[in-house]
Enzyme design. Structure first.
Site, PDB file in Angstrom:
ATOM      1  N   LYS A  52       0.833  -1.217   0.000  1.00  0.00           N
ATOM      2  CA  LYS A  52       0.000   0.000   0.000  1.00  0.00           C
ATOM      3  C   LYS A  52       0.858   1.254   0.000  1.00  0.00           C
ATOM      4  O   LYS A  52       0.475   2.263  -0.576  1.00  0.00           O
ATOM      5  CB  LYS A  52      -0.962   0.001   1.188  1.00  0.00           C
ATOM      6  CG  LYS A  52      -2.350  -0.484   0.838  1.00  0.00           C
ATOM      7  CD  LYS A  52      -2.514  -1.949   0.595  1.00  0.00           C
ATOM      8  CE  LYS A  52      -2.237  -2.515  -0.740  1.00  0.00           C
ATOM      9  NZ  LYS A  52      -2.280  -3.976  -0.791  1.00  0.00           N
ATOM     10  N   GLY A 144       0.307 -18.881   9.305  1.00  0.00           N
ATOM     11  CA  GLY A 144       0.293 -18.168   8.029  1.00  0.00           C
ATOM     12  C   GLY A 144       0.472 -19.021   6.792  1.00  0.00           C
ATOM     13  O   GLY A 144       0.177 -20.221   6.773  1.00  0.00           O
ATOM     14  N   GLU A 191      -1.409  -5.916  -8.245  1.00  0.00           N
ATOM     15  CA  GLU A 191      -0.932  -4.755  -7.490  1.00  0.00           C
ATOM     16  C   GLU A 191       0.527  -4.456  -7.837  1.00  0.00           C
ATOM     17  O   GLU A 191       0.910  -3.293  -7.998  1.00  0.00           O
ATOM     18  CB  GLU A 191      -1.109  -4.994  -5.981  1.00  0.00           C
ATOM     19  CG  GLU A 191      -2.585  -4.982  -5.578  1.00  0.00           C
ATOM     20  CD  GLU A 191      -2.848  -5.044  -4.078  1.00  0.00           C
ATOM     21  OE1 GLU A 191      -4.010  -4.916  -3.692  1.00  0.00           O
ATOM     22  OE2 GLU A 191      -1.891  -5.229  -3.288  1.00  0.00           O
ATOM     23  N   GLY A 270      -0.311 -17.612  -6.218  1.00  0.00           N
ATOM     24  CA  GLY A 270      -1.094 -18.030  -5.057  1.00  0.00           C
ATOM     25  C   GLY A 270      -0.206 -18.361  -3.879  1.00  0.00           C
ATOM     26  O   GLY A 270       1.022 -18.370  -3.985  1.00  0.00           O
ATOM     27  N   ASP A 310      -4.306 -17.587   7.540  1.00  0.00           N
ATOM     28  CA  ASP A 310      -4.016 -18.298   6.284  1.00  0.00           C
ATOM     29  C   ASP A 310      -3.815 -19.803   6.472  1.00  0.00           C
ATOM     30  O   ASP A 310      -4.020 -20.576   5.537  1.00  0.00           O
ATOM     31  CB  ASP A 310      -2.748 -17.728   5.628  1.00  0.00           C
ATOM     32  CG  ASP A 310      -2.973 -16.343   5.042  1.00  0.00           C
ATOM     33  OD1 ASP A 310      -4.065 -15.773   5.255  1.00  0.00           O
ATOM     34  OD2 ASP A 310      -2.055 -15.820   4.385  1.00  0.00           O
ATOM     35  N   HIS A 443     -23.390  13.711   1.627  1.00  0.00           N
ATOM     36  CA  HIS A 443     -23.289  14.285   0.280  1.00  0.00           C
ATOM     37  C   HIS A 443     -22.325  15.454   0.302  1.00  0.00           C
ATOM     38  O   HIS A 443     -22.386  16.257   1.236  1.00  0.00           O
ATOM     39  CB  HIS A 443     -24.668  14.759  -0.184  1.00  0.00           C
ATOM     40  CG  HIS A 443     -24.615  15.447  -1.518  1.00  0.00           C
ATOM     41  ND1 HIS A 443     -24.528  14.742  -2.696  1.00  0.00           N
ATOM     42  CD2 HIS A 443     -24.602  16.758  -1.839  1.00  0.00           C
ATOM     43  CE1 HIS A 443     -24.483  15.606  -3.706  1.00  0.00           C
ATOM     44  NE2 HIS A 443     -24.521  16.834  -3.209  1.00  0.00           N
TER      45      HIS A 443
HETATM   46  P1  NAI Z   1      -4.193 -15.521  -6.234  1.00  0.00           P
HETATM   47  O1  NAI Z   1      -4.674 -16.875  -5.928  1.00  0.00           O
HETATM   48  O2  NAI Z   1      -5.003 -14.330  -5.883  1.00  0.00           O
HETATM   49  O3  NAI Z   1      -3.886 -15.423  -7.815  1.00  0.00           O
HETATM   50  C1  NAI Z   1      -3.005 -16.279  -8.484  1.00  0.00           C
HETATM   51  C2  NAI Z   1      -3.277 -16.254  -9.973  1.00  0.00           C
HETATM   52  O4  NAI Z   1      -2.249 -16.990 -10.633  1.00  0.00           O
HETATM   53  C3  NAI Z   1      -4.603 -16.888 -10.380  1.00  0.00           C
HETATM   54  O5  NAI Z   1      -5.303 -16.014 -11.219  1.00  0.00           O
HETATM   55  C4  NAI Z   1      -4.168 -18.158 -11.120  1.00  0.00           C
HETATM   56  O6  NAI Z   1      -5.041 -18.523 -12.151  1.00  0.00           O
HETATM   57  C5  NAI Z   1      -2.819 -17.751 -11.682  1.00  0.00           C
HETATM   58  N1  NAI Z   1      -1.908 -18.876 -11.954  1.00  0.00           N
HETATM   59  C6  NAI Z   1      -1.714 -19.984 -11.200  1.00  0.00           C
HETATM   60  N2  NAI Z   1      -0.763 -20.762 -11.763  1.00  0.00           N
HETATM   61  C7  NAI Z   1      -0.335 -20.126 -12.876  1.00  0.00           C
HETATM   62  C8  NAI Z   1       0.666 -20.417 -13.867  1.00  0.00           C
HETATM   63  N3  NAI Z   1       1.417 -21.509 -13.804  1.00  0.00           N
HETATM   64  N4  NAI Z   1       0.818 -19.534 -14.891  1.00  0.00           N
HETATM   65  C9  NAI Z   1       0.051 -18.407 -14.952  1.00  0.00           C
HETATM   66  N5  NAI Z   1      -0.886 -18.095 -14.056  1.00  0.00           N
HETATM   67  C10 NAI Z   1      -1.066 -18.932 -13.017  1.00  0.00           C
HETATM   68  O7  NAI Z   1      -2.750 -15.435  -5.558  1.00  0.00           O
HETATM   69  P2  NAI Z   1      -1.802 -14.205  -5.229  1.00  0.00           P
HETATM   70  O8  NAI Z   1      -2.083 -13.054  -6.129  1.00  0.00           O
HETATM   71  O9  NAI Z   1      -0.433 -14.760  -5.229  1.00  0.00           O
HETATM   72  O10 NAI Z   1      -2.235 -13.786  -3.767  1.00  0.00           O
HETATM   73  C11 NAI Z   1      -2.043 -14.691  -2.701  1.00  0.00           C
HETATM   74  C12 NAI Z   1      -2.979 -14.437  -1.556  1.00  0.00           C
HETATM   75  O11 NAI Z   1      -2.691 -13.213  -0.914  1.00  0.00           O
HETATM   76  C13 NAI Z   1      -4.413 -14.388  -2.001  1.00  0.00           C
HETATM   77  O12 NAI Z   1      -5.163 -15.240  -1.184  1.00  0.00           O
HETATM   78  C14 NAI Z   1      -4.815 -12.958  -1.802  1.00  0.00           C
HETATM   79  O13 NAI Z   1      -6.164 -12.852  -1.392  1.00  0.00           O
HETATM   80  C15 NAI Z   1      -3.860 -12.449  -0.729  1.00  0.00           C
HETATM   81  N6  NAI Z   1      -3.567 -11.042  -0.967  1.00  0.00           N
HETATM   82  C16 NAI Z   1      -4.526 -10.107  -0.748  1.00  0.00           C
HETATM   83  C17 NAI Z   1      -4.288  -8.783  -1.024  1.00  0.00           C
HETATM   84  C18 NAI Z   1      -5.377  -7.796  -0.823  1.00  0.00           C
HETATM   85  O14 NAI Z   1      -6.333  -8.087  -0.124  1.00  0.00           O
HETATM   86  N7  NAI Z   1      -5.299  -6.618  -1.435  1.00  0.00           N
HETATM   87  C19 NAI Z   1      -2.991  -8.323  -1.534  1.00  0.00           C
HETATM   88  C20 NAI Z   1      -2.090  -9.384  -1.761  1.00  0.00           C
HETATM   89  C21 NAI Z   1      -2.375 -10.682  -1.461  1.00  0.00           C
END
Ligand code: NAI
Length: 455
Positions: A52, A144, A191, A270, A310, A443
């Protein structure tokens, strides 16, 4: 062996663990908290907070670049990543020391070492950390998650030598890479793509699925992708990486291979629960798909043992972890409470922001829920027009047909992250739309778009 005893032993000092410690001591229990790295966990040290600070600098830079249309002259505007990173480090330090102070104020016994579960003796759970024994009547596992690293040829070597990074290392880069390839268009990937593209990298995002932003409403994720494309980010959807090498990677779409030259690859596909090395087997704690199984009181299969955050793989978000911590401690304190996952907001802090809560059209259809959609462009908000000349946003609400209750809210636009809790409250309250229409919004605010969408 002499053991240090407390009522509750908590493994992990991230949002789940430190809040559990705070709530437990507020409830009159003594608590020991084990943390092998810095207090605050991924959220404070290498997740929510540092990202952020980066994205806020990117937003200020973007505003400065288009400021002349708003009557503000800013010349020679530039983004200095070194300063952005230094500020990030300062912010993290401030917040981590804030957690440390809070733990001290609540008289939480902090052990700065990796905890390993040894088993149970009589009524007490036994933990060993750095050669010292600890015992406790209750055990809360809040260890985690870690970034998933798939067995793609060259990736392990890439992570070792630095041409590939996870979300942890990318936040400590001293310089902006000329060409960055992001693998995975989930929250982390989007992000980071947003920040590095604004900071000057040439960014390509590779996503295996046919859309970005995971479970986000398809219409909203399409709008976000268009906005990011307009900022120069390239997306390769339905595409899989097959090999990493210094200076390039190979990917494949519909069986056709493609070589992508890149200075750096971010692997953000992920996260998975960090269950290894905890000693879960010593107590026979059940896991499923690598995560600890819990019920809606956050209990594991072993009475007296809870798993929050987590580690249970249910909803890998810091705010879910906070609530799960309270639910677990309330169960220990025999207070009536249970965990509900139906109204947990999710935010992507890009610019514009995306914020969602509840059902999407897809999840509602899968559950056989009949719904009505109401949606409105953000340009129906007076404040939005006052502050934004060319851009647009969207508010999309889903109501259940029979009950007329709000079951889903999906926003893309400024302040979406700050507005979404209102929609979450509306879902939790179960009020029908006619009652929601009676709520008065301030408003002019962009949040009024939610009220406008009701009518
Ligand atoms: P994610 O699960 O959100 O997204 C991973 C993406 O990678 C998916 O769209 C998937 O289809 C794709 N993918 C998987 N294998 C692949 C491959 N071999 N080649 C290409 N694409 C592939 O995981 P992410 O972004 O790493 O986030 C991890 C966790 O952290 C999530 O649970 C998220 O909610 C949390 N997080 C939350 C934030 C927020 O609330 N703003 C910020 C950062 C993380």
């Amino acid at each position: 062996m002499e053991r240090i005893h407390s009522d509750i032993l908590i493994i992990g000092g991230g949002p789940a663990g430190y809040l559990a410690a705070e709530r437990a001591t507020q409830g009159g229990l003594t608590a020991t908290l084990f943390e092998k790295r810095a207090l605050g966990g991924v959220c404070l040290n290498e997740g929510c907070i540092p990202t952020k600070t980066y994205l806020n600098s990117a937003k200020i830079y973007e505003y400065a670049q288009k400021s002349s249309a708003y009557g503000v002259t800013a010349e020679n505007v530039s983004l200095n990543h070194k300063v952005v990173k230094e500020r990030k480090d300062k912010v993290v330090k401030t917040l981590v020391s804030g957690v440390e102070h809070k733990m001290k104020a609540h008289k939480v016994n902090i052990v700065r070492a990796a905890a390993v579960i040894q088993g149970k003796e009589g009524e007490a759970f036994i933990i060993e950390a750095d050669g010292v024994g600890y015992s406790g009547r209750y055990l809360v596992i809040a260890a985690g998650s870690e970034a998933m690293v798939p067995p793609i040829p060259g990736l392990k070597e890439g992570l070792e030598t630095g041409y590939a990074v996870t979300s942890r290392e990318i936040l400590d880069l001293q310089e902006i890479p000329m060409k960055l390839t992001v693998i995975g268009a989930g929250v982390v990937g989007l992000e980071m793509a947003a920040y590095f593209a604004t900071a000057g990298s040439n960014v390509t995002v590779i996503e295996m699925l046919s859309k970005i932003a995971g479970y986000t409403d398809a219409e909203i994720s399409e709008l976000l992708m268009k906005d990011m494309q307009n900022k120069g980010i390239e997306f390769k959807l339905g595409c899989k990486v097959t090999e990493f090498a210094p200076g390039f990677l190979m990917c494949e779409k519909d069986g056709t291979p493609e070589r992508i030259e890149t200075d750096l690859a971010l692997i953000s596909i992920g996260r998975r629960a960090a269950t290894k090395k905890l000693g879960l087997d010593a107590l026979g704690i059940y896991t499923e798909n690598g995560a600890v199984v819990t019920d809606n009181n956050m209990r594991t299969n072993i009475p007296g043992v809870y798993a929050i955050g987590d580690i249970n793989g249910k909803s890998m978000l810091a705010h879910t972890a906070y609530r799960e911590a309270e639910v677990a401690v309330n169960h220990i304190l025999q207070k009536k409470d249970y965990m509900r996952y139906t109204a947990i907001p999710a935010v992507i802090y890009t610019s514009p922001e995306v914020a969602c809560v509840g059902e999407t059209e897809e999840t509602a259809k899968n559950k056989g829920t009949e719904y009505v959609i109401k949606k409105l462009s953000m340009r129906y908000s007076g404040r939005f027009i006052a502050e934004n000349d060319k851009s647009d946003g969207l508010c999309k609400l889903l109501f259940e047909k029979g009950t007329q209750r709000l079951i889903g809210a999906h926003l893309i636009g400024p302040y979406a992250s700050e507005m979404i809790y209102g929609a979450a409250m509306m879902i939790e309250s179960c009020w029908p739309i006619d009652d929601l229409k009676e709520i008065v919004f301030p408003h002019p605010t962009v949040s009024e778009i939610i009220r406008e969408t009701f009518f």
